[in-house]
Design an enzyme around this catalytic site. Structure first.
Site, PDB file in Angstrom:
ATOM      1  N   ASP A 140       0.632  -1.225  -0.047  1.00  0.00           N
ATOM      2  CA  ASP A 140      -0.049  -0.002  -0.034  1.00  0.00           C
ATOM      3  C   ASP A 140       0.899   1.233   0.091  1.00  0.00           C
ATOM      4  OD1 ASP A 140      -2.107   1.786   0.043  1.00  0.00           O
ATOM      5  OD2 ASP A 140      -2.488   1.153   2.308  1.00  0.00           O
ATOM      6  N   GLN A 251      -3.192  -5.357   6.002  1.00  0.00           N
ATOM      7  CA  GLN A 251      -3.028  -4.292   6.921  1.00  0.00           C
ATOM      8  C   GLN A 251      -3.829  -4.699   8.168  1.00  0.00           C
ATOM      9  OE1 GLN A 251      -3.797  -1.387   3.714  1.00  0.00           O
ATOM     10  NE2 GLN A 251      -1.999  -0.365   4.456  1.00  0.00           N
ATOM     11  N   ASP A 283      -0.596   8.701  10.254  1.00  0.00           N
ATOM     12  CA  ASP A 283      -1.288   8.151   9.126  1.00  0.00           C
ATOM     13  C   ASP A 283      -2.664   7.484   9.815  1.00  0.00           C
ATOM     14  OD1 ASP A 283      -1.591   7.194   6.226  1.00  0.00           O
ATOM     15  OD2 ASP A 283      -1.842   5.302   7.347  1.00  0.00           O
ATOM     16  N   GLU A 325      -3.444  12.868   9.771  1.00  0.00           N
ATOM     17  CA  GLU A 325      -3.970  12.852   8.477  1.00  0.00           C
ATOM     18  C   GLU A 325      -5.452  12.190   8.649  1.00  0.00           C
ATOM     19  OE1 GLU A 325      -4.606  10.194   4.917  1.00  0.00           O
ATOM     20  OE2 GLU A 325      -3.940   9.238   6.759  1.00  0.00           O
ATOM     21  N   ASP A 395      -3.018  10.289  -2.517  1.00  0.00           N
ATOM     22  CA  ASP A 395      -4.241   9.840  -2.419  1.00  0.00           C
ATOM     23  C   ASP A 395      -5.406  10.275  -3.533  1.00  0.00           C
ATOM     24  OD1 ASP A 395      -3.999   7.797  -0.613  1.00  0.00           O
ATOM     25  OD2 ASP A 395      -3.901   9.110   1.081  1.00  0.00           O
TER      26      ASP A 395
HETATM   27  C1  GLC Z   1      -3.586   6.804   4.571  1.00  0.00           C
HETATM   28  C2  GLC Z   1      -2.674   6.932   3.344  1.00  0.00           C
HETATM   29  C3  GLC Z   1      -3.269   6.026   2.418  1.00  0.00           C
HETATM   30  C4  GLC Z   1      -3.217   4.640   2.802  1.00  0.00           C
HETATM   31  C5  GLC Z   1      -3.978   4.582   4.230  1.00  0.00           C
HETATM   32  C6  GLC Z   1      -3.916   3.286   4.943  1.00  0.00           C
HETATM   33  O1  GLC Z   1      -4.765   7.469   4.180  1.00  0.00           O
HETATM   34  O2  GLC Z   1      -2.525   8.307   2.919  1.00  0.00           O
HETATM   35  O3  GLC Z   1      -2.368   6.055   1.212  1.00  0.00           O
HETATM   36  O4  GLC Z   1      -3.563   3.879   1.837  1.00  0.00           O
HETATM   37  O5  GLC Z   1      -3.720   5.466   4.859  1.00  0.00           O
HETATM   38  O6  GLC Z   1      -2.726   3.150   5.410  1.00  0.00           O
END
Ligand code: GLC
Length: 648
Positions: A140, A251, A283, A325, A395
C-alpha cells in the site's frame, strides 16, 4: 492539577535514569512536570480499567525518559531554537513537497544530490513517503509496515536516512516522515506471532474466534477500499480466527485498548523524532480506536490517544510538530486540532482536504458558491495550528464535504457529486480532464477521484490533441490551483511531478501489487531527461516549473500569508471569483482567483467595502500596478487568471 504521588513517581524514574535536573536536563524536567498531570489524566481516561494500567503507565514514563536521553544534542538545540520562534511551523518561509524516494530518484543517497533541485524550486520541506520496511506486492505504497525501525532496502539504510537528514538540516530544510499508527503489515513480527497463535500478540490486534462480532462491526463500519478490499475482517487460516483489517487484508489494525500497544508505538514515535523528524505525519488517526456499534472513525478515544501522544512528544521532542492525516468531514477535521482544554494541543497540522476538494469543485463548475458555503466551518481552526494546503497528494480526491454545503449553493447534492465524478473521470463529454474513479462503492454510490494535477487540469487531453491553446489553458489552470492553495494559509505541500507538469503515469497497470489500485496513476516515475526541460524556455515543463518557483518566491516575501488565522473571504460579487484577504499589522494581500474559462469582472467597490483606502494596488504575480477606479468600474481577470494584490 498537582498530584504528589505522580510527581514522586516521575522524580524517582528521572533519578534512576541518572539525569541532571538542576542543569543539563532542567528544561526536560520542567516540561515533564508541566505536562505530567495531563499525561496521567489522558492515560487514565483510556486505561483506568485495564488490569495492567499502572504497570504500563510506569513503562510510559520510562519511555518518555529514554526517548529524551537518546535525543541527539543537535536536535535538543534545534528544539530550543524552535521553541523560541513560537509556532515555527506557521511561517510563510516553508514550502513542502511530498515524494516517493524510489519513484522520484531511486534511493536516499541519490536524494541528497537532488537537494539543489528543491532549493532551486524553493522547496525546503520534504515529506518522504513511507520508508520503513514494507513487503513488496502488499505494501500500500509503504503504508503496510513490517518493521518500523528498518529502512526498506529499496531506499537504502537507516544510516543513509540520517546522513540525508543532517545534510537537510545544514541547509535549513525540514523533514516529514510518517508513522503508520493504525495498523501493521501482516508480515510484522507481532502479526507473525499472532498468526502462529501467540495470545500476547493476538491482543495487539482485534482477533475474533468466529464471525459473530465481526458481523456486528460490519453493520456500522464503512468500507475504505470496497473494490479491492471489501469488508473489515480477514480470516487467518493458521489460527482459525478473524482479524480486523479496515484497509487492505494485509494491513492488520492495531488494538490501542491494549496499553502495551500504546507504549510500543510511543517508543517508535520517539525513535522517529530522534532521527530529526520536524513534522510527524500520523497516518489515518481517525481509525485508531474501535467501538462496536459505531463507524469506528473519529471516536472520542481516538482524540484522547492523540492528545496523550502530543503531550508526551512535547516533553521529549518539543520541536517535532504533529500532522493528523484525518481525511474526514469538515466538522470532524477541526476536532483534530483539539477542543476544550486541549484546543491547539492535539495535532498541530491537519490536511485541508475539504478545501482541496472544493478547489476541484470550483474548477469543474466555474462557481465558487459551494466552496464559500464550507468556509464557515473551516475558519474555526484554532490559532497556533495550521493546515497542509495542497491540490494533489498521493491519495485520491474525496468529495467528502457536507451535503448542506452543496444545497446552500443551490445544487442537488447527489447530482452535483455525480457531475464532478463524471467530469474528472472522463464520463462527461465536455470535460477536458483525464482521471478515473477510485473505490466506487455500488452499495452507497460513493466514489473518489484519481488523476494527476496536470491530467485533471486538462493537459493530457490537450497534448493528445496537439492543441496549443488548450495546453496553455491547462497550464493556466495548474498555476491557478497552486496559487489559490499557496496563499490561503497553511504549509503548501506540492506533490512531486506536479512542479514539472507530469500527466498520469499508466505504467502501474503492468506492475503486480499496484495494478488494482489506480491511485498509482498519479504517482509518477520521474524521468530526469524530461525534467531537464524545466530550463528550456517555452516547454511545458519550464512554464509550470518557473511559475511554481515564482509563486513560492512571492509567498516568501509576504509575511501576511503566514498562518496567523488571518484570512477573511471577500463578499462574493461574482460567483466565478474566489477572493480572500490576508492581513497582518499594516500589510494586506487580496488574492483574487477566476475559476471561469472566460474573463470575469470585479468592481473596485468589492475591494473598498473591505476598507481599502490606498489609491493603488500592486499585483505581485504580473508585476503590474493598478489605479483603483470608481466603485462601479471593473477589474477584469482573464480566464483562469489570478492576481496577488497589495495596496501601495
Ligand atoms: C492513509 C494513506 C493512504 C493509505 C491509508 C492506509 O490514508 O494516505 O495512502 O492507503 O492511510 O494506510
Amino acid at each position: 492539577m498537582y498530584n504528589y504521588g505522580l510527581h514522586q513517581q516521575i522524580n524517582r524514574a528521572i533519578q534512576d535514569a541518572g539525569m541532571d535536573i538542576s542543569e543539563k536536563d532542567n528544561l526536560f524536567y520542567t516540561r515533564f512536570m508541566a505536562n505530567a498531570a495531563a499525561i496521567f489524566d489522558l492515560y487514565m481516561q483510556l486505561y483506568e480499567h485495564h488490569p495492567k494500567a499502572e504497570k504500563n503507565f510506569s513503562q510510559l514514563v520510562q519511555t518518555i525518559i529514554k526517548g529524551y536521553k537518546k535525543r541527539p544534542e543537535p536536535l535538543k538545540q534545534r528544539d530550543i531554537v524552535k521553541s523560541e520562534t513560537t509556532h515555527w511551523f506557521l511561517s510563510n518561509q516553508i514550502t513542502g513537497m511530498s515524494l516517493y524516494v524510489d519513484r522520484f530518484c531511486g534511493d536516499l543517497k541519490k536524494l541528497i544530490n537532488k537537494l539543489d533541485y528543491f532549493e532551486k524550486l524553493g522547496v525546503n520541506f520534504l515529506h518522504l513517503m513511507p520508508l520503513f520496511e514494507s513487503p513488496a506486492g502488499e505494501s500500500d505504497g509503504g503504508y503496510a509496515v513490517s518493521d518500523f525501525r528498518k529502512v526498506d532496502s529499496r531506499f537504502g539504510t537507516l544510516n543513509d536516512l540520517k546522513i540525508l537528514q543532517q545534510e537537510m538540516q545544514q541547509r535549513n530544510m525540514y523533514l516529514m516522515l510518517d508513522i503508520v499508527l493504525n495498523h501493521t503489515s501482516q508480515r510484522h513480527e507481532w502479526a507473525q506471532n499472532a498468526r502462529q497463535g501467540e495470545k500476547k500478540y493476538q491482543d495487539y490486534y482485534y482477533f475474533y474466534n468466529d464471525r459473530s462480532l465481526p458481523d456486528q462491526y460490519d453493520q456500522t463500519m464503512p468500507e475504505i477500499f470496497p473494490e479491492s478490499a471489501p469488508g473489515n475482517f480477514t480470516y487467518i487460516e493458521e489460527c482459525k480466527k478473524w482479524v480486523m483489517t479496515v484497509f487492505h487484508n494485509y494491513q492488520w489494525d492495531l488494538n490501542y485498548k491494549n496499553p502495551q500497544v500504546l507504549a510500543e508505538m510511543v517508543d517508535t514515535i520517539f525513535f522517529y523524532a530522534n532521527l530529526g523528524v520536524d513534522v510527524l505525519r500520523i497516518d489515518a488517526p481517525a481509525f485508531i480506536w474501535k467501538q462496536l456499534g459505531t463507524t469506528c472513525q473519529n471516536l472520542l478515544q481516538a482524540h484522547t490517544l492523540l492528545r496523550l501522544i502530543k503531550q508526551c512528544v512535547e516533553v521529549t521532542a518539543p520541536g517535532m510538530a504533529l500532522l493528523g492525516e484525518a481525511i474526514v468531514a469538515p466538522k470532524e477535521i477541526l476536532n483534530y486540532f483539539g477542543t476544550g482544554n486541549y484546543t491547539a494541543r492535539e495535532c498541530d497540522f491537519a490536511y485541508n482536504a475539504t478545501h482541496m476538494a472544493l478547489q476541484w469543485d470550483m474548477l469543474a463548475t466555474g462557481d465558487t458558491k459551494v466552496m464559500l458555503a464550507a468556509q464557515h466551518e473551516l475558519l474555526k481552526k484554532p490559532f497556533g495550528t495550521s493546515w497542509i494546503t495542497y491540490t494533489r497528494c498521493h491519495d485520491d480526491i474525496g468529495l467528502g464535504y457536507d451535503d448542506y454545503m452543496i444545497q446552500q449553493a443551490g445544487y442537488n447534492a447527489y447530482e452535483h457529486r455525480k457531475f464532478l465524478k463524471d467530469y474528472y473521470s472522463g464520463n462527461h463529454n465536455d470535460s477536458p480532464a483525464t482521471g478515473a474513479l477510485f473505490s466506487s462503492n455500488p452499495k452507497t454510490g460513493d466514489a473518489r477521484i484519481s488523476g494527476s494535477l496536470a491530467s485533471l487540469c486538462g493537459l493530457e487531453k490537450a497534448m493528445e490533441r496537439n492543441d496549443n491553446h488548450l495546453v496553455d489553458m491547462s497550464i493556466q489552470k495548474i498555476i491557478l490551483m497552486q496559487a489559490h492553495s499557496f496563499f490561503l494559509g497553511g504549509l503548501p505541500m506540492l506533490f512531486y511531478g506536479d512542479e514539472a507538469g507530469y500527466t498520469n503515469d499508466y505504467s502501474y497497470l503492468k506492475e503486480e501489487g499496484k495494478s488494482y489500485d489506480n491511485r498509482w496513476m498519479h504517482r509518477p516515475v520521474i524521468d530526469w531527461e524530461k525534467n531537464k526541460k524545466i530550463d528550456e524556455p517555452g516547454t511545458i515543463e519550464n512554464k509550470v516549473f518557473s511559475a511554481t518557483q515564482r509563486l513560492i518566491a512571492i509567498r516568501r516575501k509576504l509575511d501576511m500569508v503566514a498562518d496567523y488565522s488571518n484570512l477573511v473571504w471577500m463578499t462574493p460579487h461574482n460567483i466565478h471569483i474566489a477572493g480572500y484577504i490576508r492581513a497582518i499589522d499594516d500589510r494586506k494581500l487580496f488574492g483574487i482567483f477566476n475559476f471561469k474559462d472566460k474573463p470575469s469582472y470585479l468592481t473596485w467597490y468589492a475591494f473598498k467595502e473591505h476598507n481599502l483606502t490606498a489609491a493603488k494596488l500592486f499585483d505581485h504575480w504580473e508585476n503590474v500596478i493598478y489605479d483603483i477606479g470608481e466603485d462601479r468600474e471593473y477589474l477584469v481577470i482573464k480566464p483562469y487568471g489570478f492576481l496577488l494584490l497589495e495596496p501601495v
